[in-house]
Design a protein around this motif. Structure first.
Motif, mmCIF file in Angstrom:
data_model
loop_
_atom_site.group_PDB
_atom_site.id
_atom_site.type_symbol
_atom_site.label_atom_id
_atom_site.label_comp_id
_atom_site.label_asym_id
_atom_site.label_seq_id
_atom_site.Cartn_x
_atom_site.Cartn_y
_atom_site.Cartn_z
ATOM 1 N N GLY A 62 0.817 -1.196 0.000
ATOM 2 C CA GLY A 62 0.000 0.000 0.000
ATOM 3 C C GLY A 62 0.851 1.246 0.000
ATOM 4 O O GLY A 62 2.073 1.188 0.157
ATOM 5 N N PRO A 63 0.217 2.414 -0.166
ATOM 6 C CA PRO A 63 0.966 3.674 -0.222
ATOM 7 C C PRO A 63 1.390 4.138 1.173
ATOM 8 O O PRO A 63 0.939 3.621 2.193
ATOM 9 N N THR A 64 2.242 5.125 1.167
ATOM 10 C CA THR A 64 2.725 5.697 2.417
ATOM 11 C C THR A 64 1.562 6.238 3.243
ATOM 12 O O THR A 64 0.669 6.912 2.722
ATOM 13 N N GLY A 65 1.585 5.907 4.558
ATOM 14 C CA GLY A 65 0.574 6.438 5.464
ATOM 15 C C GLY A 65 -0.777 5.780 5.356
ATOM 16 O O GLY A 65 -1.759 6.274 5.909
ATOM 17 N N ALA A 66 -0.867 4.629 4.658
ATOM 18 C CA ALA A 66 -2.161 3.971 4.501
ATOM 19 C C ALA A 66 -2.561 3.173 5.732
ATOM 20 O O ALA A 66 -3.717 2.781 5.869
ATOM 21 N N GLY A 67 -1.599 2.919 6.630
ATOM 22 C CA GLY A 67 -1.910 2.143 7.823
ATOM 23 C C GLY A 67 -1.588 0.668 7.691
ATOM 24 O O GLY A 67 -2.159 -0.157 8.400
ATOM 25 N N LYS A 68 -0.663 0.333 6.792
ATOM 26 C CA LYS A 68 -0.277 -1.071 6.636
ATOM 27 C C LYS A 68 0.263 -1.653 7.935
ATOM 28 O O LYS A 68 -0.072 -2.779 8.303
ATOM 29 N N SER A 69 1.129 -0.898 8.596
ATOM 30 C CA SER A 69 1.745 -1.418 9.814
ATOM 31 C C SER A 69 0.709 -1.636 10.907
ATOM 32 O O SER A 69 0.811 -2.583 11.699
ATOM 33 N N THR A 70 -0.323 -0.788 10.933
ATOM 34 C CA THR A 70 -1.388 -0.959 11.914
ATOM 35 C C THR A 70 -2.161 -2.245 11.638
ATOM 36 O O THR A 70 -2.482 -2.997 12.561
ATOM 37 N N VAL A 71 -2.459 -2.490 10.366
ATOM 38 C CA VAL A 71 -3.125 -3.740 9.995
ATOM 39 C C VAL A 71 -2.227 -4.925 10.317
ATOM 40 O O VAL A 71 -2.680 -5.953 10.847
ATOM 41 N N PHE A 72 -0.940 -4.787 9.994
ATOM 42 C CA PHE A 72 0.044 -5.849 10.268
ATOM 43 C C PHE A 72 0.051 -6.195 11.755
ATOM 44 O O PHE A 72 -0.017 -7.363 12.151
ATOM 45 N N ASN A 73 0.109 -5.172 12.625
ATOM 46 C CA ASN A 73 0.133 -5.404 14.067
ATOM 47 C C ASN A 73 -1.176 -6.015 14.559
ATOM 48 O O ASN A 73 -1.180 -6.811 15.503
ATOM 49 N N THR A 74 -2.270 -5.657 13.893
ATOM 50 C CA THR A 74 -3.563 -6.222 14.272
ATOM 51 C C THR A 74 -3.584 -7.721 14.012
ATOM 52 O O THR A 74 -4.044 -8.513 14.831
#
Length: 567
Positions: A62-74
């Motif tokens: 995904g693009p920068t700032g899309a929240g990938k890492s938040t989804v990943f941590n979830t």
């Protein structure tokens, strides 16, 4: 298609790629296509085929700032990837993995990804069988980020595309999604930071679905066989859990459920991996056909070059044959030696008195000790080798000149300057064949002499001298003229022919000379073929490229016939 059949198809493609590279593709574009196929099959497809039972790879892009890492941590259930609009890990992929899955992943799907671009987070508390990857931001200006994201897409079994309500239409991420579609990689879309109003959410989701449909992404959004297609997941703004580094789990429940099912169900993991492998293969049809086109065009060019070399060496051999028939290459000194030997005054008188008379008296006149066999043979061999070398040199020059004008072969020819001249051992090979040819004449005379008691009658002359006479007869003939009417060559031919006729009889003499000429032509032809065949070393063997093109097209047809990975 069964996994075993897929593996067989992958092996077949691997062999085809190796065969293509072995033909040394001409032209930069054709060579690049051949290398790309080989790299793709060996670096991605074959690795995937060999690791169908390996852990399933789920990649978040995904693009920068899309929240990938938040989804990943979830999904991870803890802070495994750092969050933030600009996070320190944008240049590497963060991989959450059970320690038991680390070895198969490093040796398999990640074998061609530099270790500096990966950060492994090992967690023995998670179930093995599924590996989660947070890819670098795909809209970054970093070229390496996009390259790594593309490699991860190649290796993945499931892609989670994370975007936002304000950035879902950005152009760059959709280029990565196009690669997902080409590969047939299963896709789940998550739109983060959705507006609070239901009507606004519905408008965004409708627009996202429309873009996905326009991009032909319907099939890759489908779930496993007998399951409904994946819906676009909408995550409202601020739907974070109390820790703040992950979402409320309920917001991405379909993703969590699918990953849990993959972890628990080996069959489901194998099915997903098989579908991902099928997707990797399905995108190769066009590439295989293009490489087949390259091979066919090169085959046409190669055959044209072969015809040029064939004509050059055939022309040189024909010119040499013409010289042999006329005897123009023979030096006059050697002919005078032989004329003196067979043209003694007594023999000349005997010729005028008839064949019976000469047969009775020939042994008394001609003595082996006085026959200039060695001198005549050496001179004749030297002269013939020299004449053959000149024609071979001209054929080499003509072939090399024409081949050097070919864009496909000019560079290779420039690296082989020896092709512009006869081979360094040309004289030795030609001389060895001529020596064997002369010995063959002698052997045939011996075989003919026994039943006809020729040796008893001509023992004083000797088979070596007779062999020399037959040898010269292959080059010298009178065409009905007498020695007085022509020069040394014709005079020698006249006397030589009379002598052989007296000893063998006309029919046997004609057959001996005809056999000698045939065997000489075979020796010359073999030598010129060896010289001409040097040029073929710069080309694939005849038939290789057409056969390869046919096999590539058959493989392309089989790839296109694969069942859709959407199930």
């Amino acid at each position: 298609m069964e996994s075993q059949q897929l593996r067989a198809l992958v092996e077949r493609l691997d062999v085809l790629a190796a065969r293509r590279l072995a033909t040394h593709p001409r032209g930069e574009a054709a060579a690049a296509r051949g290398r790309q196929l080989a790299d793709h099959v060996s670096g991605h497809v074959r690795v995937r085929a060999a690791s169908l039972d390996a852990p399933v790879l789920v990649v978040l892009v995904g693009p920068t700032g899309a929240g990938k890492s938040t989804v990943f941590n979830t999904i991870a259930g803890r802070a495994a990837s750092e969050t933030g609009v600009i996070r320190p890990t944008t240049r590497v992929a963060v991989v959450l993995i059970h320690p038991a899955d680390l070895g198969p992943l490093r040796d398999g799907a990640f074998a061609r990804i530099p270790t500096a671009q990966i950060r492994f987070v090992e967690d023995g508390s998670i179930e093995p069988g599924v590996v989660l990857v947070d890819a670098p931001d795909i809209d970054s200006l970093e070229h390496l980020n996009r390259e790594l994201a593309d490699r991860l897409v190649e290796a993945a079994d499931l892609c989670l595309f994370v975007t936002t309500a304000t950035r879902y239409a950005d152009r760059v991420p959709w280029t990565v999604l196009a690669r997902v579609r080409e590969r047939g990689l299963p896709l789940q879309v998550i739109v983060n930071r959705m507006p609070a109003e239901a009507t606004d959410q519905a408008e965004v989701l409708a627009d996202v679905r429309g873009l996905l449909m326009d991009a032909g992404m319907e099939e890759v959004q489908a779930s496993v066989a007998d399951e409904p297609p994946r819906n676009v997941i909408a995550v409202r703004e601020g739907a974070l859990d109390i820790a703040g580094d992950r979402l409320e789990r309920s917001t991405i429940a379909p993703v969590l459920d699918e990953i849990s099912r993959l972890r628990a169900d080996r069959g489901a993991r194998l099915d997903l991996a098989t579908r991902a492998l099928t997707g990797s293969l399905m995108g190769l049809g066009e590439s295989l056909d293009q490489i087949a086109d390259d091979a066919e065009h090169e085959a046409i060019d190669a055959e044209a070059l072969r015809r040029i070399a064939d004509r050059s060496y055939k022309g040189g051999l024909d010119a040499l044959r013409h010289e042999i028939v006329r005897g123009t290459f023979l030096r006059e000194e050697a002919l005078r030696h032989w004329q003196t030997y067979i043209g003694a005054d007594q023999i000349t008188r005997f010729f005028s008195e008839g064949i019976i008379k000469i047969r009775g008296a020939i042994a008394a006149v001609l003595r082996p000790a006085s026959a200039p066999v060695a001198e005549v043979r050496a001179a004749t061999t030297d002269d013939l080798v020299s004449a053959a070398r000149l024609q071979a040199a001209e054929a080499a020059r003509r072939s090399a000149t024409a081949w050097s004008d070919s864009p496909a072969i000019g560079r290779a020819l420039a690296e082989s300057p020896e092709l512009w001249l006869p081979t360094s051992d040309f004289d030795d090979r030609m001389r060895a064949r001529l020596d064997a040819w002369i010995e063959g004449i002698v052997a045939e005379i011996q075989a003919r002499g026994r039943p006809k008691k020729l040796l008893a009658r001509g023992a004083a002359v000797g088979v070596n001298a007779l062999g020399t006479g037959v040898m010269l007869a292959t080059f010298l003939h009178t065409g009905g003229l007498t020695g007085a009417e022509l020069g040394v060559a014709a005079a020698t031919a006249f006397l030589n022919q009379k002598l052989l006729y007296a000893l063998f009889g006309e029919a046997a003499m004609v057959e001996l000379v005809a056999n000698a000429r045939r065997r000489l032509d075979e020796a010359l032809t073999a030598t010129f073929e060896e010289e001409r065949n040097r040029f073929d070393a710069l080309l694939p063997a005849a038939g290789v490229l057409p056969d390869l093109a046919a096999d590539l097209r058959a493989a392309a047809a089989d790839v296109r016939a694969l069942p859709s990975p959407a199930g």
